[in-house]
Design a protein around this motif. Structure first.
Motif, PDB file in Angstrom:
ATOM      1  N   GLN A   1      35.857  37.200  29.302  1.00 23.10           N
ATOM      2  CA  GLN A   1      35.680  37.528  27.893  1.00 23.10           C
ATOM      3  C   GLN A   1      36.632  36.682  27.061  1.00 23.10           C
ATOM      4  N   ARG A   2      37.915  37.012  27.077  1.00 22.87           N
ATOM      5  CA  ARG A   2      38.853  36.171  26.340  1.00 22.87           C
ATOM      6  C   ARG A   2      38.856  34.750  26.904  1.00 22.87           C
ATOM      7  N   SER A   3      38.636  34.592  28.199  1.00 21.06           N
ATOM      8  CA  SER A   3      38.630  33.253  28.793  1.00 21.06           C
ATOM      9  C   SER A   3      37.422  32.436  28.350  1.00 21.06           C
ATOM     10  N   MET A   4      36.337  33.088  27.942  1.00 15.75           N
ATOM     11  CA  MET A   4      35.148  32.390  27.469  1.00 15.75           C
ATOM     12  C   MET A   4      35.022  32.437  25.947  1.00 15.75           C
ATOM     13  N   ALA A   5      36.045  32.936  25.290  1.00 18.44           N
ATOM     14  CA  ALA A   5      35.987  33.098  23.837  1.00 18.44           C
ATOM     15  C   ALA A   5      35.865  31.747  23.138  1.00 18.44           C
ATOM     16  N   SER A   6      35.220  31.767  21.984  1.00 21.47           N
ATOM     17  CA  SER A   6      35.003  30.549  21.203  1.00 21.47           C
ATOM     18  C   SER A   6      35.441  30.777  19.765  1.00 21.47           C
ATOM     19  N   ASN A   7      35.358  29.733  18.981  1.00 16.00           N
ATOM     20  CA  ASN A   7      35.620  29.826  17.546  1.00 16.00           C
ATOM     21  C   ASN A   7      34.315  29.788  16.758  1.00 16.00           C
ATOM     22  N   TYR A   8      33.259  30.340  17.326  1.00 17.65           N
ATOM     23  CA  TYR A   8      31.976  30.356  16.613  1.00 17.65           C
ATOM     24  C   TYR A   8      32.147  31.008  15.246  1.00 17.65           C
ATOM     25  N   ASN A   9      31.495  30.419  14.246  1.00 13.06           N
ATOM     26  CA  ASN A   9      31.660  30.824  12.850  1.00 13.06           C
ATOM     27  C   ASN A   9      33.104  30.657  12.384  1.00 13.06           C
ATOM     28  N   HIS A  10      33.861  29.814  13.085  1.00 15.15           N
ATOM     29  CA  HIS A  10      35.274  29.582  12.757  1.00 15.15           C
ATOM     30  C   HIS A  10      36.071  30.882  12.731  1.00 15.15           C
ATOM     31  N   VAL A  11      35.799  31.725  13.710  1.00 11.34           N
ATOM     32  CA  VAL A  11      36.563  32.962  13.865  1.00 11.34           C
ATOM     33  C   VAL A  11      37.724  32.699  14.823  1.00 11.34           C
TER      34      VAL A  11
ATOM     35  N   SER B   1      29.024  47.937  13.024  1.00  6.74           N
ATOM     36  CA  SER B   1      29.551  46.573  13.093  1.00  6.74           C
ATOM     37  C   SER B   1      31.057  46.605  13.283  1.00  6.74           C
ATOM     38  N   VAL B   2      31.534  45.785  14.231  1.00  3.09           N
ATOM     39  CA  VAL B   2      32.964  45.690  14.496  1.00  3.09           C
ATOM     40  C   VAL B   2      33.445  44.282  14.169  1.00  3.09           C
ATOM     41  N   ASP B   3      34.768  44.094  14.226  1.00  2.12           N
ATOM     42  CA  ASP B   3      35.360  42.847  13.748  1.00  2.12           C
ATOM     43  C   ASP B   3      35.458  41.754  14.808  1.00  2.12           C
ATOM     44  N   GLY B   4      34.741  41.899  15.896  1.00  2.00           N
ATOM     45  CA  GLY B   4      34.652  40.843  16.906  1.00  2.00           C
ATOM     46  C   GLY B   4      33.205  40.628  17.262  1.00  2.00           C
ATOM     47  N   GLY B   5      32.956  40.381  18.568  1.00  2.14           N
ATOM     48  CA  GLY B   5      31.582  40.224  19.012  1.00  2.14           C
ATOM     49  C   GLY B   5      31.381  38.994  19.861  1.00  2.14           C
ATOM     50  N   LEU B   6      30.347  38.238  19.540  1.00  6.88           N
ATOM     51  CA  LEU B   6      29.904  37.110  20.347  1.00  6.88           C
ATOM     52  C   LEU B   6      31.019  36.109  20.626  1.00  6.88           C
ATOM     53  N   SER B   7      31.908  35.884  19.679  1.00 10.04           N
ATOM     54  CA  SER B   7      32.930  34.860  19.865  1.00 10.04           C
ATOM     55  C   SER B   7      34.013  35.279  20.849  1.00 10.04           C
ATOM     56  N   ASP B   8      34.221  36.583  21.032  1.00 11.47           N
ATOM     57  CA  ASP B   8      35.236  36.992  22.010  1.00 11.47           C
ATOM     58  C   ASP B   8      34.625  37.632  23.250  1.00 11.47           C
TER      59      ASP B   8
ATOM     60  N   THR C   1      23.980  51.210  18.010  1.00 12.64           N
ATOM     61  CA  THR C   1      24.150  49.905  18.631  1.00 12.64           C
ATOM     62  C   THR C   1      25.376  49.259  18.017  1.00 12.64           C
ATOM     63  N   VAL C   2      26.327  48.896  18.865  1.00 12.72           N
ATOM     64  CA  VAL C   2      27.558  48.268  18.395  1.00 12.72           C
ATOM     65  C   VAL C   2      27.333  46.761  18.363  1.00 12.72           C
ATOM     66  N   VAL C   3      27.481  46.199  17.161  1.00 13.90           N
ATOM     67  CA  VAL C   3      27.204  44.776  16.967  1.00 13.90           C
ATOM     68  C   VAL C   3      28.452  44.083  16.442  1.00 13.90           C
ATOM     69  N   GLY C   4      28.462  42.751  16.578  1.00 16.51           N
ATOM     70  CA  GLY C   4      29.574  41.956  16.092  1.00 16.51           C
ATOM     71  C   GLY C   4      29.347  41.467  14.679  1.00 16.51           C
ATOM     72  N   LYS C   5      30.257  40.606  14.223  1.00 16.95           N
ATOM     73  CA  LYS C   5      30.253  40.147  12.837  1.00 16.95           C
ATOM     74  C   LYS C   5      29.605  38.779  12.664  1.00 16.95           C
ATOM     75  N   HIS C   6      29.037  38.223  13.733  1.00 18.69           N
ATOM     76  CA  HIS C   6      28.558  36.843  13.682  1.00 18.69           C
ATOM     77  C   HIS C   6      27.122  36.747  13.180  1.00 18.69           C
ATOM     78  N   CYS C   7      26.781  35.568  12.691  1.00 14.83           N
ATOM     79  CA  CYS C   7      25.458  35.334  12.113  1.00 14.83           C
ATOM     80  C   CYS C   7      24.437  35.055  13.214  1.00 14.83           C
TER      81      CYS C   7
END
Length: 420
Positions: free
Chosen positions: A380-390, A308-315, A343-349
């Motif tokens: 990637q950064r252009s499509m980034a979101s604040n999902y889970n308020h990240v 698990s890494v400190d980014g993921g789906l939101s970035d 498998t490298v996964v993100g921190k999101h729910c």
């Protein structure tokens, strides 16, 4: 045997003692100063890719596709190098203005531009608006008439070409939400409509068939159909169209072994074979921004085969949206341990928050290690979101041993500022 991608790292990337260096700056120092997740853009690499397009089309126009990645500093690079800019929303238009792009070198796309967006563009003196519907033609004509200007427009034509890419990024088929269908006769009706409006000038025709296209056949077919349409317009209306914008869409390799895409020179040569003496414009975005940037993550936890890494789906939503493939490498230290698949996964729910599947990484990988993901500059950064308020990551430009933030990291205070 088909040629394949072998190296997916930016031009200045090097490794010393197991640490990745970009633009002469080590990733450990970058992570310590700017935090992670972090997007690191190799300025020299980005600019060299811009110049390769300018060299390929010296007598035409190169419009950088801003939706791939855009910030005021990138706009300044483009303006200095002599590229033009393609935007598709009022927000991107605002970034173009903030970065100092001359308005006459900006092209405004979009299938549902609001009256407010169109007014801002016309008031600014935008070079060209790509009209996408009959409603928009009427809307833009009224705004231009009110402001006392004659606005240049291109008509977006849907040429009915299947680009053999992911369905979500195919835009040239007859069922697309974009443009006026060639086969249904709507494109010729749009030409007549624009020519009937005194406040509009038909500046050229435009088509864009899709994104992440790895061969020239689809581009050539679209170019041939658009060239035939140019002749049909002159035959029916006596109006000679001299400018043809064939959009962007050239693909890139994301992992070693991916097919080697055409070079800008190869693609432009293929287009020119079909278009004769027409003035050509192209809109590369992914092929410039994508390979120039590396994403840096910090390993947080390791549980079985999950890292698990400190980014993921939101970035980086691309793996979830398009089943996009990436690689990652241990970038902060050397390791002599053998590889094991993880498998490298993100921190999101979300169970779908996966960045890289079945990736061989050193068996002694540990929390605190840095992983680098190449080819991370486009969508990637252009499509980034604040999902889970990240908060969204920073973007740092590196060159000649120096680094500077071109997009600062968001903070929790930034997020809370939006609430009343």
């Amino acid at each position: 045997m088909s040629l394949v991608i072998e190296n997916v790292w930016p031009r200045t990337a090097s490794w010393s003692g197991g640490e990745l260096t970009l633009g002469g700056v080590g990733v450990r120092a970058l992570a310590a100063e700017y935090g992670t997740p972090l997007y690191v853009i190799d300025e020299a690499d980005f600019k060299e890719r811009c110049l390769s397009w300018l060299d390929a089309l010296p007598d035409g126009d190169v419009h950088y596709g801003g939706k791939a990645f855009l910030c005021p500093e990138v706009v300044r690079w483009l303006a200095e190098l002599g590229l033009s800019l393609d935007v598709c929303t009022g927000g991107e238009l605002a970034v173009a203005r903030a970065g100092g792009m001359p308005p006459e070198r900006v092209v405004f796309h979009g299938n549902n531009k609001s009256p407010a967006e169109l007014r801002k563009a016309v008031e600014w003196g935008i070079g060209c608006v790509v009209v996408d519907s009959f409603t928009e033609i009427d809307r833009l004509a009224a705004i231009a008439r009110e402001l006392g200007v004659r606005q240049r427009v291109m008509i977006r034509v849907t040429p009915g070409v299947d680009p053999h890419t992911h369905a979500f990024i195919a835009t040239g088929g007859d069922g697309s939400k974009f443009g006026f269908s060639l086969s249904a006769g709507l494109a010729m009706r749009a030409v007549a409509h624009v020519l009937s409006e005194p406040s509009l000038e038909l500046y050229g025709l435009h088509s864009h068939i899709g994104s992440q296209i790895l061969e020239t056949d689809s581009f050539r077919l679209a170019a041939a159909r658009m060239t035939d349409f140019v002749a049909a317009v002159e035959a029916e209306h006596g109006y000679q169209v001299t400018r043809l914008d064939l959009g962007g869409g050239l693909g890139i390799g994301y992992v070693p072994g991916d097919p080697l895409p055409p070079t800008p020179a190869e693609l432009v040569a293929a287009l020119q074979k079909e278009t004769g003496g027409l003035h050509l414009a192209v809109e590369p975005g992914r092929s410039i921004a994508g390979p120039s940037t590396v994403a840096i993550y910090e390993v947080g936890t390791i549980k079985g085969d999950f890292v698990s890494v400190d980014g993921g789906l939101s970035d980086n939503p691309r793996p979830a949206m398009y089943d996009a493939n990436y690689i990652a490498a241990l970038a902060s230290r050397a390791s002599t341990a053998g590889p094991r698949p993880v498998t490298v996964v993100g921190k999101h729910c979300e169970s779908g928050d996966v960045l890289v599947r079945d990736l061989p990484l050193p068996a002694d990988l540990t929390p605190g290690d840095l992983l680098a993901v190449p080819v991370s500059g486009a969508y990637q950064r252009s499509m980034a979101s604040n999902y889970n308020h990240v908060p969204r990551p920073a973007v740092v430009a590196v060159r000649d041993g120096g680094a500077r933030a071109v997009v600062r990291r968001e903070t929790e205070e930034d997020l809370l500022r939006l609430y009343s």
